[in-house]
Design a protein around this motif. Structure first.
Motif, PDB file in Angstrom:
ATOM      1  N   TYR A  50     -14.393  29.997  46.278  1.00 26.46           N
ATOM      2  CA  TYR A  50     -13.438  30.995  45.814  1.00 26.46           C
ATOM      3  C   TYR A  50     -11.991  30.498  45.917  1.00 26.46           C
ATOM      4  CZ  TYR A  50     -17.201  34.521  45.834  1.00 26.46           C
ATOM      5  OH  TYR A  50     -18.345  35.236  45.592  1.00 26.46           O
ATOM      6  N   LEU A  58     -12.544  33.283  39.300  1.00 30.17           N
ATOM      7  CA  LEU A  58     -12.953  34.082  40.450  1.00 30.17           C
ATOM      8  C   LEU A  58     -13.410  35.462  40.009  1.00 30.17           C
ATOM      9  CD1 LEU A  58     -13.254  34.484  43.499  1.00 30.17           C
ATOM     10  CD2 LEU A  58     -10.840  35.135  43.559  1.00 30.17           C
ATOM     11  N   LEU A  62     -17.224  36.673  40.798  1.00 35.36           N
ATOM     12  CA  LEU A  62     -17.226  37.457  42.032  1.00 35.36           C
ATOM     13  C   LEU A  62     -18.237  38.596  41.948  1.00 35.36           C
ATOM     14  CD1 LEU A  62     -15.722  37.505  44.724  1.00 35.36           C
ATOM     15  CD2 LEU A  62     -14.086  39.069  43.700  1.00 35.36           C
TER      16      LEU A  62
END
Length: 119
Positions: A50, A58, A62
């Protein structure tokens, strides 16, 4: 970037958190202590992933309760898709470059070289 990350993971003995071990070389986690250590190391590798990607990437990978290997796979899939798209675009550009659109053969060749160099 992926090669550097793999080297980093290997140097910390956590490569198996992003790349599955070969058949027959999988580790079985038997004690609670081993499972806890695996989970802690996996969270560390996930943080590394990350921390080394753009905010756009990201946001696209995520997900809650994910593992480092799952995040790594999502990133790999994104880049493989982009690689394919880029190859198709370059092939189109290369085959649709006409010499008549350039002042001389040298400029034409230079343009073709620039296409090849951008792969």
């Amino acid at each position: 970037m992926a090669k550097l990350f793999k080297i980093h993971a290997k140097s910390h003995k956590v490569l198996d958190h992003i790349i599955p071990p070969a058949k027959g070389k999988e580790k079985s986690l038997t004690t609670e202590e081993e499972k806890e250590l695996w989970s802690t190391l996996d969270a560390t590798v996930l943080q590394w992933i990350y921390a080394t990607i753009s905010h756009d990437l990201l946001n696209s990978i995520l997900e809650p309760n994910t593992t480092a290997m799952e995040a790594w796979k999502r990133l790999r899939d994104i880049f493989q898709d982009k690689k394919h798209s880029r190859a198709v675009t370059l092939e189109y550009d290369f085959t649709h470059t006409d010499m008549e659109n350039f002042p001389n053969a040298s400029a034409y060749c230079q343009h073709l070289k620039s296409l090849v160099g951008s792969t």
